[in-house]
Motif scaffolding. Structure first.
Motif, PDB file in Angstrom:
ATOM      1  N   SER A  31    -123.483  50.635  -1.348  1.00  0.00           N
ATOM      2  CA  SER A  31    -123.137  49.606  -2.605  1.00  0.00           C
ATOM      3  C   SER A  31    -123.393  48.420  -2.406  1.00  0.00           C
ATOM      4  N   ASP A  91    -125.951  52.967  -8.815  1.00  0.00           N
ATOM      5  CA  ASP A  91    -124.799  53.425  -8.047  1.00  0.00           C
ATOM      6  C   ASP A  91    -124.185  54.559  -8.302  1.00  0.00           C
ATOM      7  N   GLU A  92    -124.229  55.629  -7.768  1.00  0.00           N
ATOM      8  CA  GLU A  92    -123.705  57.027  -8.002  1.00  0.00           C
ATOM      9  C   GLU A  92    -123.825  57.389  -9.465  1.00  0.00           C
TER      10      GLU A  92
HETATM   11 MG   LIG Z   1    -120.249  52.481  -3.101  1.00  0.00          MG
END
Ligand SMILES: [Mg+2]
Ligand SMILES: Nc1ncnc2c1ncn2[C@@H]1O[C@H](COP(=O)(O)OP(=O)(O)OP(=O)(O)O)[C@@H](O)[C@H]1O
Lengths: 390, 244
Positions: free
Chosen positions: B49, B170-171
């Motif tokens: 991240s 992000d994910e």
């Molecule tokens: Mg992360």
């Protein structure tokens, strides 16, 4: 700032309907109270503001509650600059029940309407007032309150001037008057001084001799000079007098209330402060709750200043809406509130100035309460904000 | 060949907590070409991240250089960084991407406020983006009225509404069930193949990583290896090898 997401301001206000409603309700109550308080203060001052500057009031130098001899009338009348001098005596009678309080004055009936052009009545009433010894004039609002009509006979139990036969005084309504100035209210009864005086002289009632005050109508000469001459006339007795402008005379009554105006003002200040804290609390909560949203907005490329303005505008919007509702309620209830307190306060008006001031105060509270949460939101680190719990 | 879309050189980002310094990224180098579709994988806390946030201009490195779309991000003020994000980047985060008080189409229109488009054009473009993600029938739904997968697709629509060069995710499938995840991945693949968007996606999901062109493996703030999915073998000359 290319374009502002106005939609968000409105949507955020609607986002928590209950909280928005409760804050609006507090704002409404607060601004309603503020308007009422300021109007009451204004009402206290209204008599002073509306006072005529071509009239003087002569009272005992000792106290308002010490009477002046009747013999002064002729002497005052002869002072250069004085056109008329009429006597006023507070009667303090009880109509049926002590709770039915209203003011009654014995006045020099033949010149009352001349000295007080703001008192309006019809020709017949004026004529009857001159002819009938037991005549009285009652104000419109007084007549409304007790249903007095021309031709009614009103019994008044004397308190300062009790009749020795134990019977009430009987006064005949010959007319209803209107007043065109806050200086004279419409809840007073005027009756003839000579009726009081003759009864007194015939020793049919008790009570002090003389008149409470003299009211002087001037012929256009400088009031200060005339007042000085009147004061000088009685400097060496038998009773020293104090001659003041009508405004000054009225001011005595407001100052008799002592700290009341100050007290009312501080309540107003307290209300303002409390509502500021309430709005600040709401906005801090809103700001904290939307931390994640602000992170998203910043990630999308919105500037910190936009995030700041979002909270500031929401705060100002909230306060203006709540303020406006409160002000509208104060204006809408003006007649009802005015009626309820008319005995204590004959003049009650939610003036335009009061409304504008209240709206301005609402805007300022909104600004002040929005700045802190706004700055906090503007300074948020995007990454931290995005990490915040939703 | 064109200049790379993303170039990180010797990037360090560290956090100090309770006297202890954690290097989320440690003298990190990476180059991603324009039009690339890269997945970032690695254990929790490996700095994925952090990497994405640095590339997206959400965060600043303590040392090193981050150049994205020709901009050296160190040289930009906070306000310029915000403009950079508005013009160059489309973000998709894991869950809770959308503003809950706005409808789907209002959410997608939001970043378009930062463009010179008129109100009508903004609406048109937002509707077009929602059509692209297959949500034309949900435009007036609030995020709470959408499923997780639909929410992510709205977020993708928002990310591409401004037509950015770079999409950072992000994910994006982290909270989704298998089917929803598949549709999100298909969408990203299509954006890369059809619209030539450069995409960087952090993921834990091997299946998601498979849909990307390359997979960057991170560990403890360092680049471990880069796998080219077309070859299914570690790329030759990857920094990981030099350093191991
Ligand atoms: Mg992360
Ligand atoms: N704001 C912060 N303060 C302190 N430490 C941080 C902060 N942000 C990240 N870290 C630390 O930096 C390291 C890398 O964090 P990062 O969020 O990049 O990991 P990640 O690979 O995304 O992990 P995950 O898969 O769990 O999301 C971790 O050790 C984390 O604890």
């Amino acid at each position: 700032m290319l374009r502002f997401p106005w939609l968000l301001v409105f949507k955020n206000l609607g986002g928590r309907p209950l909280r928005t409603f409760l804050t609006l309700a507090s704002l409404t109550v607060a601004f309603f109270l503020l308007c009422v308080l300021r109007s009451v203060l204004g009402g206290l001052e209204a008599g002073i503001k509306a006072s005529a500057n071509d009239r003087l009031v002569v009272q005992s130098a000792v106290s308002l509650f010490v009477s002046l001899p009747d013999s002064y009338q002729a002497k005052i009348q002869s002072v250069p600059g004085v056109e008329d001098a009429i006597r006023w005596q507070w009667f303090g009678g009880i109509y049926q029940d002590p709770s039915n309080f209203f003011a009654q004055f014995a006045v020099d009936h033949d010149r009352l309407l001349k000295v007080y052009p703001e008192i309006h009545t019809d020709e017949a009433a004026a004529q009857a007032f001159l002819e009938k010894r037991t005549a009285c004039l009652v104000g419109t609002k007084l007549a409304q309150r007790y249903g007095f009509k021309v031709g009614d006979r009103i019994p008044l139990q004397g308190t300062i001037f009790p009749r020795f036969d134990g019977q009430p005084w009987q006064l005949d309504v010959v007319g209803i008057y209107r007043s065109s100035s806050a200086n004279v209210d419409e809840q007073t009864m005027f009756f003839r001084y000579d009726y009081l005086d003759e009864t007194r002289r015939a020793e049919l009632c008790g009570g002090p001799q003389g008149a409470g005050v003299y009211v002087l109508a001037l012929d256009g000469r400088a009031p200060e000079a005339v007042a000085a001459r009147v004061d000088a006339l009685f400097r060496n007795g038998p009773q020293a007098v104090n001659t003041t402008s009508e405004a000054e005379f009225q001011r005595q009554f407001v100052s008799m209330l002592g700290g009341v105006p100050v007290f009312l003002s501080s309540i107003g200040g307290g209300v303002l402060f409390a509502i500021l804290l309430a709005v600040l609390n709401t906005m801090l909560m809103a700001g904290r709750e939307r931390t994640h949203d602000f992170g998203v907005l910043k990630a999308l490329g919105f500037q910190a200043s936009v995030v700041f303005m979002l909270l500031l505008l929401e705060s100002v919007g909230l306060c203006l809406i709540g303020g406006a509702i409160g002000i509208s309620l104060a204006v809408g209830s003006q007649a009802a509130v005015g009626n309820a307190i008319s005995l204590v306060l004959p003049t009650y008006e939610v003036a335009q100035e009061t409304q504008l001031l209240a709206l301005g105060a609402a805007a300022v509270i909104g600004l002040v309460a929005g700045v802190l949460p706004g700055l906090r939101a503007a300074q948020l680190e995007v990454v931290e904000a995005l990490r915040a719990e939703v | 060949m064109n200049a790379p879309a993303i170039q990180l050189s010797q990037v360090t980002r560290q956090y100090t907590r309770g006297g202890e310094t954690v290097k989320a990224l440690d003298e990190f180098d990476l180059e991603i070409p324009q039009g690339g579709y890269y997945a970032i994988m690695g254990p929790s806390g490996s700095g994925k991240s952090t990497l994405l946030n640095l590339v997206g201009g959400l965060d600043r490195p303590d040392a090193g250089q981050v150049v994205v779309a020709g901009e050296d991000l160190n040289q930009l003020t906070s306000s310029e960084l915000a403009d950079f994000r508005a013009n160059t980047i489309g973000f998709v985060f894991q869950g809770f991407n959308l503003l809950p008080v706005l409808t789907a189409v209002q959410n997608v229109e939001l970043p378009l406020l930062l463009t010179p488009l008129s109100r009508g054009e903004r609406r048109k473009q937002a509707l077009h983006a929602l059509e692209l993600v297959g949500l034309s029938d949900r435009i007036n739904h609030r995020p709470r009225q959408l499923s997780g997968g639909q929410e992510q697709r709205v977020a993708i629509a928002r990310a591409l509404a401004t037509d950015p060069q770079l999409i950072l995710a992000d994910e994006p499938t982290g909270d989704l069930d298998r089917d929803s995840a598949s549709s999100v991945l298909e969408l990203l693949e299509r954006l890369n193949a059809e619209f030539k968007k450069t995409i960087v996606m952090v993921t834990h999901d091997a299946r998601a990583a498979d849909s990307a062109g390359h997979v960057v493996h991170l560990d403890k703030g360092k680049l471990e290896r880069i796998v080219d999915n077309r070859l299914k073998a570690p790329e030759a000359g990857a920094p990981a090898e030099q350093e191991a």
